[in-house]
Design a protein around this motif. Structure first.
Motif, PDB file in Angstrom:
ATOM      1  N   ALA A 158       0.889  -1.159   0.000  1.00 13.93           N
ATOM      2  CA  ALA A 158       0.000   0.000   0.000  1.00 13.93           C
ATOM      3  C   ALA A 158       0.923   1.203   0.000  1.00 13.93           C
ATOM      4  O   ALA A 158       1.596   1.481   1.005  1.00 13.93           O
ATOM      5  CB  ALA A 158      -0.915   0.002   1.217  1.00 13.93           C
ATOM      6  N   ALA A 371      -3.046   0.424  -3.605  1.00 14.98           N
ATOM      7  CA  ALA A 371      -3.043  -0.745  -2.727  1.00 14.98           C
ATOM      8  C   ALA A 371      -3.250  -1.979  -3.591  1.00 14.98           C
ATOM      9  O   ALA A 371      -4.232  -2.061  -4.333  1.00 14.98           O
ATOM     10  CB  ALA A 371      -4.135  -0.641  -1.671  1.00 14.98           C
ATOM     11  N   TYR A 393      -2.445   4.432   5.773  1.00 12.44           N
ATOM     12  CA  TYR A 393      -2.374   3.144   5.073  1.00 12.44           C
ATOM     13  C   TYR A 393      -2.347   2.017   6.084  1.00 12.44           C
ATOM     14  O   TYR A 393      -2.131   2.225   7.275  1.00 12.44           O
ATOM     15  CB  TYR A 393      -1.108   3.083   4.206  1.00 12.44           C
ATOM     16  CG  TYR A 393       0.142   2.985   5.034  1.00 12.44           C
ATOM     17  CD1 TYR A 393       0.796   1.763   5.227  1.00 12.44           C
ATOM     18  CD2 TYR A 393       0.658   4.103   5.705  1.00 12.44           C
ATOM     19  CE1 TYR A 393       1.915   1.665   6.033  1.00 12.44           C
ATOM     20  CE2 TYR A 393       1.769   4.020   6.506  1.00 12.44           C
ATOM     21  CZ  TYR A 393       2.401   2.802   6.662  1.00 12.44           C
ATOM     22  OH  TYR A 393       3.509   2.707   7.484  1.00 12.44           O
TER      23      TYR A 393
END
Length: 403
Positions: A158, A371, A393
């Motif tokens: 991510a 992601a 994230y």
């Protein structure tokens, strides 16, 4: 690990190897003896004679090694040399981070440090190498790509990234957590990548951040780390100082040592600021931590494409998913919570900047976020007056959203 004389069968010293071999009916004393000798020789090459040794509360040994004797200077192109003086920092650089000094590591809690003229190096033990797939692969990542990787690689990300220009460095602040890693063969990390070349055999990367890696370190503590490769993680490069590469100049920080304290869910947040930039005069890539603490540099000659500049910069998290029992791993990324939970609960990168051709720090232009598996680990970016470019994230891995 206790080392026995080689003539006493070495059963105690390499019992994990022997036990596994015996269980599989593949016990070969000669082969195991040769492996053990290779391990001892490799440990001897890595561990240079210390001026002083400091015992960390977590059991690590930190050796204070004369700076010109550190592993980097085993490289043929560095033999007989000494570390260079620091270069001029990029224009617009304002050191920042809630980790405000060089005592953020567990081994420094006693107040001890290494003397001037030395560097602090985490000692490598035989059991560290025994956890690796082989002596040759010890200290290296599996041969993988970074972003644009295939879904079958086992590496999931991510990240925020910029691409399409020439980049001469990057800077960001990121908070530190202790994510759960569900298998010794997996890891969870958060880092900055400087990337050049193609996502194949000639990929060049410089990487720095924090990671939890039971296989590499033998525990689940988050540790400060560096990495580099010039051939897509195949035969060049390594973590920390586990090969001839990164030249350390700091005697107060041990690369690979545990970070303490770390962020707490709905509690205190601890972040560190990282800056990597290319010296305009000599072309080496320097690393700075926190409020202006220089750690050292990667010599330019280690690289092919990165000897000139980076063509991509990434910020964010990465985990390894070995799919235990055919299911997605429950290894956490970042705090183990999704980006939408926000400050104090999710992991973040803030104050994202890059270094331009004029050795100036500028806000990240056109930041993109990605992601690989957003049901498992997601990312949300933004910009504001205090943090500049930032993103949250992370995630828990296997859950009701991720299977």
């Amino acid at each position: 690990m206790t080392l026995l004389p080689l003539g006493v069968l070495l059963l105690a010293a390499i019992s994990p190897v022997f036990s596994e071999a015996a269980a599989n009916n593949t016990f070969r004393p000669g082969e195991e003896l040769r492996k053990y000798r290779r391990i001892r020789a490799h440990v001897k090459r890595l561990n240079k004679p210390p001026v002083k040794t400091i015992q960390s509360p977590d059991g690590d040994l930190i050796d204070c090694v004369l700076s010109h004797l550190q592993p980097a200077f085993d490289h043929p192109r560095l033999k007989g040399l000494k570390p260079l003086d620091p270069p001029e920092r990029p224009r617009g650089h304002n050191p920042a981070g809630t980790i405000t000094d060089d005592s953020f590591q567990l081994w420094r809690t006693s107040g001890e440090s290494c003397p001037d003229g030395t560097v602090a190096i985490k000692r490598t033990k035989e059991e560290d190498i025994l956890r690796a797939s082989s002596v040759k692969r010890f200290g290296r990542k599996p041969a993988v790509r970074t972003r644009h990787d295939s879904e079958s690689s086992g590496h999931e990300h991510a990240v925020g990234y910029v691409v399409g220009d020439q980049y001469y460095g990057a800077k960001a602040s990121l908070n530190v957590w202790a994510p759960k890693v569900s298998s010794p063969d997996e890891f969870s990390l958060s880092q900055i990548w400087l990337i050049s070349g193609t996502f194949g055999s000639d990929l060049n990367t410089i990487e720095a951040g924090w990671q939890v890696s039971p296989q590499l370190y033998g525990d689940t503590s988050p540790r400060f780390f560096t990495y580099w490769t010039s051939d897509a993680y195949q035969a060049t490069g390594c973590y920390n100082l586990l090969c001839s590469g990164f030249i350390q100049t700091n005697n107060m920080i041990a690369i690979g040592a545990a970070i303490s304290p770390v962020s707490a869910y709905s509690g205190g947040q601890y972040d560190l600021s990282l800056l990597v930039w290319k010296d305009p005069d000599h072309g080496n890539w320097w690393l700075e931590l926190g409020t202006g603490v220089l750690l050292g540099y990667w010599p330019s000659f280690l690289f092919t494409h990165l000897s000139e500049h980076a063509s991509m910069v990434q910020f964010g998290g990465e985990i390894v998913n070995t799919q235990p029992l055919g299911l997605h791993t429950s290894t956490e990324m970042g705090s183990g919570h999704y980006a939408g939970e926000g400050f104090g609960k999710a992991s973040y990168f803030r104050s994202l900047q890059v270094v331009d051709w004029d050795n100036s720090l500028i806000p990240v232009p056109n930041l993109r976020v990605l992601a690989d598996h957003p049901n498992c680990y997601d990312i949300h970016g933004g910009i504001n007056r205090v943090w500049g470019n930032y993103f949250y994230y992370g995630g828990p891995g296997r859950s009701h959203r991720c299977s």
